[in-house]
Write a protein that holds these residues in place. Structure first.
Motif, PDB file in Angstrom:
ATOM      1  N   LEU A  15       2.262  70.424 -74.125  1.00  0.00           N
ATOM      2  CA  LEU A  15       1.771  69.106 -73.745  1.00  0.00           C
ATOM      3  C   LEU A  15       0.312  68.957 -74.144  1.00  0.00           C
ATOM      4  N   SER A  16      -0.058  67.748 -74.498  1.00  0.00           N
ATOM      5  CA  SER A  16      -1.478  67.460 -74.678  1.00  0.00           C
ATOM      6  C   SER A  16      -2.116  67.321 -73.301  1.00  0.00           C
ATOM      7  N   ALA A  17      -3.440  67.385 -73.256  1.00  0.00           N
ATOM      8  CA  ALA A  17      -4.141  67.222 -71.982  1.00  0.00           C
ATOM      9  C   ALA A  17      -3.866  65.843 -71.390  1.00  0.00           C
ATOM     10  N   ALA A  18      -3.814  64.809 -72.229  1.00  0.00           N
ATOM     11  CA  ALA A  18      -3.549  63.450 -71.742  1.00  0.00           C
ATOM     12  C   ALA A  18      -2.137  63.340 -71.168  1.00  0.00           C
ATOM     13  N   GLN A  19      -1.167  63.983 -71.812  1.00  0.00           N
ATOM     14  CA  GLN A  19       0.196  63.971 -71.276  1.00  0.00           C
ATOM     15  C   GLN A  19       0.253  64.653 -69.918  1.00  0.00           C
ATOM     16  N   ALA A  20      -0.447  65.772 -69.776  1.00  0.00           N
ATOM     17  CA  ALA A  20      -0.469  66.484 -68.496  1.00  0.00           C
ATOM     18  C   ALA A  20      -1.085  65.611 -67.406  1.00  0.00           C
ATOM     19  N   ARG A  21      -2.147  64.879 -67.749  1.00  0.00           N
ATOM     20  CA  ARG A  21      -2.760  63.984 -66.766  1.00  0.00           C
ATOM     21  C   ARG A  21      -1.777  62.906 -66.326  1.00  0.00           C
ATOM     22  N   GLN A 266       2.955  74.800 -71.954  1.00  0.00           N
ATOM     23  CA  GLN A 266       1.583  75.057 -72.354  1.00  0.00           C
ATOM     24  C   GLN A 266       0.876  73.713 -72.460  1.00  0.00           C
ATOM     25  N   VAL A 267      -0.319  73.635 -71.902  1.00  0.00           N
ATOM     26  CA  VAL A 267      -1.110  72.407 -71.968  1.00  0.00           C
ATOM     27  C   VAL A 267      -2.335  72.680 -72.835  1.00  0.00           C
ATOM     28  N   LYS A 268      -2.473  71.910 -73.882  1.00  0.00           N
ATOM     29  CA  LYS A 268      -3.616  72.092 -74.783  1.00  0.00           C
ATOM     30  C   LYS A 268      -4.920  71.852 -74.025  1.00  0.00           C
ATOM     31  N   GLY A 269      -5.831  72.806 -74.126  1.00  0.00           N
ATOM     32  CA  GLY A 269      -7.119  72.677 -73.446  1.00  0.00           C
ATOM     33  C   GLY A 269      -7.161  73.329 -72.083  1.00  0.00           C
ATOM     34  N   TRP A 270      -5.995  73.680 -71.534  1.00  0.00           N
ATOM     35  CA  TRP A 270      -5.984  74.408 -70.267  1.00  0.00           C
ATOM     36  C   TRP A 270      -6.097  75.893 -70.597  1.00  0.00           C
ATOM     37  N   GLU A 271      -7.304  76.426 -70.490  1.00  0.00           N
ATOM     38  CA  GLU A 271      -7.567  77.790 -70.932  1.00  0.00           C
ATOM     39  C   GLU A 271      -8.395  78.541 -69.913  1.00  0.00           C
ATOM     40  N   ARG A 275      -8.115  81.885 -73.534  1.00  0.00           N
ATOM     41  CA  ARG A 275      -6.668  82.093 -73.632  1.00  0.00           C
ATOM     42  C   ARG A 275      -5.939  80.979 -72.892  1.00  0.00           C
ATOM     43  N   PRO A 276      -4.791  80.515 -73.408  1.00  0.00           N
ATOM     44  CA  PRO A 276      -4.030  79.466 -72.725  1.00  0.00           C
ATOM     45  C   PRO A 276      -3.611  79.900 -71.329  1.00  0.00           C
ATOM     46  N   LEU A 277      -3.724  78.982 -70.380  1.00  0.00           N
ATOM     47  CA  LEU A 277      -3.287  79.256 -69.012  1.00  0.00           C
ATOM     48  C   LEU A 277      -1.790  78.997 -68.881  1.00  0.00           C
ATOM     49  N   PRO A 278      -1.025  79.916 -68.322  1.00  0.00           N
ATOM     50  CA  PRO A 278       0.384  79.613 -68.035  1.00  0.00           C
ATOM     51  C   PRO A 278       0.486  78.433 -67.074  1.00  0.00           C
ATOM     52  N   ALA A 279       1.426  77.559 -67.335  1.00  0.00           N
ATOM     53  CA  ALA A 279       1.630  76.389 -66.483  1.00  0.00           C
ATOM     54  C   ALA A 279       3.121  76.102 -66.401  1.00  0.00           C
ATOM     55  N   TRP A 280       3.490  75.281 -65.414  1.00  0.00           N
ATOM     56  CA  TRP A 280       4.896  74.951 -65.188  1.00  0.00           C
ATOM     57  C   TRP A 280       5.031  73.467 -64.887  1.00  0.00           C
ATOM     58  N   ARG A 281       6.123  72.914 -65.374  1.00  0.00           N
ATOM     59  CA  ARG A 281       6.435  71.508 -65.134  1.00  0.00           C
ATOM     60  C   ARG A 281       7.656  71.435 -64.222  1.00  0.00           C
ATOM     61  N   HIS A 282       7.556  70.598 -63.181  1.00  0.00           N
ATOM     62  CA  HIS A 282       8.694  70.440 -62.288  1.00  0.00           C
ATOM     63  C   HIS A 282       9.803  69.671 -62.987  1.00  0.00           C
ATOM     64  N   VAL A 283      11.055  70.015 -62.682  1.00  0.00           N
ATOM     65  CA  VAL A 283      12.193  69.426 -63.371  1.00  0.00           C
ATOM     66  C   VAL A 283      12.255  67.908 -63.183  1.00  0.00           C
ATOM     67  N   ASP A 284      11.727  67.403 -62.064  1.00  0.00           N
ATOM     68  CA  ASP A 284      11.761  65.964 -61.803  1.00  0.00           C
ATOM     69  C   ASP A 284      10.538  65.223 -62.325  1.00  0.00           C
ATOM     70  N   ALA A 285       9.582  65.952 -62.887  1.00  0.00           N
ATOM     71  CA  ALA A 285       8.363  65.308 -63.358  1.00  0.00           C
ATOM     72  C   ALA A 285       8.644  64.424 -64.569  1.00  0.00           C
ATOM     73  N   VAL A 286       8.058  63.239 -64.561  1.00  0.00           N
ATOM     74  CA  VAL A 286       8.246  62.301 -65.667  1.00  0.00           C
ATOM     75  C   VAL A 286       6.944  62.173 -66.444  1.00  0.00           C
ATOM     76  N   LEU A 287       7.080  61.886 -67.727  1.00  0.00           N
ATOM     77  CA  LEU A 287       5.928  61.652 -68.589  1.00  0.00           C
ATOM     78  C   LEU A 287       5.886  60.172 -68.933  1.00  0.00           C
ATOM     79  N   PRO A 288       5.078  59.380 -68.222  1.00  0.00           N
ATOM     80  CA  PRO A 288       5.007  57.952 -68.544  1.00  0.00           C
ATOM     81  C   PRO A 288       4.263  57.728 -69.856  1.00  0.00           C
TER      82      PRO A 288
END
Length: 430
Positions: A15-21, A266-271, A275-288
């Motif tokens: 994901l891009s940083a904007a998508q994660a936001r 992986q979220v670009k810029g989350w380091e 080194r990239p920080l491990p991250a997780w997305r919830h199964v119900d999370a939506v990307l508007p």
């Protein structure tokens, strides 16, 4: 049992940083339209997303627990929140689910592991609880015989301890100890002062008798934190409910990945340290596709309450300056981050001056990601709405801060606004 670890080998999405936001803001309810009229149903729905509502006593503008609902739902009658949360209720109760927060009453058993932790910590013979066992027993007896009480209700009848005049503050300490261990629950508030009662007088018996093993409770809380965060790192998930045991958090994440509720991303810029920080997305999370929100945020809003996440996700380097001497404050006594779209674009230090019926913007500052020409009008609209929400007739703006002039101009352009300039003490001292 497997562990979430620090590997990105199983990443399924980048994901891009904007998508994660945008995912994070959607999870927090900022993609929903504000209702024309706010009802208890809207409050409960917002609480389902938040999970907790942090309580804070600072009242220079509005107490913190009123703010997240205003940020998401718009202007509502504060008496509605009082009825839902502060008067005696069977739906919500207070506990240390982050700091002091409102939580659904049915969640009480989820916090048994934390209550047990306090009980074990205070079993030491040198602890305050051990040295004041007589006071604790007396407070329990008073609550059993007299029902819900405030600390002041115990002041005149308290026993003496250690052969000296009894300090009535010990009654408050005893009530707080018993609340933390789950023997006592908050039955309501009078003004802002808590009323305490034995837990069995507040929590329904079926809930009180429910036992949830520590690992299961933490896994459920991690699942909820992930749902409320949308996308999160291990530290984000741990902070949401202030769970310190990283190994247990990691094991819970691994379980939830195995169950299909979380997916590594992986979220670009989350380091961290390059080194990239491990991250997780919830199964119900939506990307508007976009977020079109505008909101004033309390510093204790879940969007920004974890300072590491606020900096990483929103480029917001935030510190509360309440305890900083006025002449040394950089942004103001209690500045509120301002959200426009998916960006934190400004911070404003607000004060409700009831005597003059004025919302004072004591300082206003642009953040690096601001677009002043576009954002000033959106912020002005939120400030006008905030004044109306608090029953204030006017808005005044000081000259302190990089955004002050733009916000003053944008407010003056609003036909319904009564706008003035004022000099803030910090500004005059500069």
């Amino acid at each position: 049992m497997s562990s979430a670890g620090d590997t990105l080998a199983d990443v399924t999405e980048t994901l891009s940083a904007a998508q994660a936001r945008r995912i994070a803001l959607a999870a927090q309810g900022f993609t929903r339209s504000r209702p024309a009229s706010v009802s208890a149903r809207h409050v409960h729905r917002a609480m389902d997303r938040l999970g907790v509502l942090q309580i804070d006593s600072v009242n220079v503008f509005a107490r913190s627990h009123y703010m997240p609902l205003f940020s998401r739902l718009g202007a509502y009658d504060p008496a509605l929140l009082d009825r839902v949360f502060l008067s005696r209720t069977t739906r919500y109760v207070e506990y240390l689910a982050h700091e002091a927060t409102f939580v659904p009453v049915e969640d009480w058993p989820l916090w048994r592991f934390r209550m047990d932790h306090f009980r074990a910590r205070w079993a030491d013979p040198d602890s305050w609880a051990s040295r004041n066992a007589r006071t604790l027993d007396w407070v329990r007896d008073e609550l059993r015989d007299r029902g819900p009480l405030r600390p002041v209700d115990l002041r005149d009848d308290a026993p003496r301890e250690r052969g000296t005049w009894w300090d009535w503050d010990d009654a408050k300490l005893a009530l707080e100890h018993l609340w933390r261990t789950g023997d006592v629950a908050i039955s309501g508030r009078k003004g802002f002062e808590r009323t305490y009662a034995l837990a069995e007088h507040v929590i329904p018996d079926a809930i009180l008798r429910t036992e949830i093993p520590r690992h299961d409770a933490i896994r459920e809380l991690v699942r909820r934190a992930a749902r409320s965060s949308g996308v999160a790192t291990l530290s984000d998930l741990a902070d949401y409910y202030r769970i310190r045991d990283r190994a247990t958090i990691s094991a819970a994440v691994a379980d939830l990945v195995e169950q299909g509720e979380l997916a590594p991303v992986q979220v670009k810029g989350w380091e961290r340290q390059g080194r990239p920080l491990p991250a997780w997305r919830h199964v119900d999370a939506v990307l508007p596709r976009r977020v079109d929100a505008a909101a004033l945020l309390t510093p204790f809003d879940p969007v920004v309450w974890f300072r590491d996440r606020a900096l990483r996700a929103f480029d917001l380097d935030y510190r509360i300056e309440i305890y900083v001497p006025a002449e040394k404050r950089r942004f103001g006594y209690y500045s509120l981050p301002v959200l426009v779209g998916d960006r934190i674009v400004a911070r404003v230090d607000l004060k409700a001056d009831r005597a003059s019926s004025t919302l004072q913007v004591q300082s206003a500052w642009w953040e690096p990601q601001a677009r002043p020409a576009d954002d000033a009008e959106r912020i002005a609209a939120e400030l006008a709405l905030a004044a109306s929400w608090q029953g204030l007739e006017h808005v005044s703006v000081s000259g302190w801060g990089t955004a002050a002039d733009a916000l003053h101009g944008a407010l003056r352009a609003r036909p319904e606004a009564s706008v003035a300039r004022h000099v803030h003490a910090r500004e005059s001292a500069a």
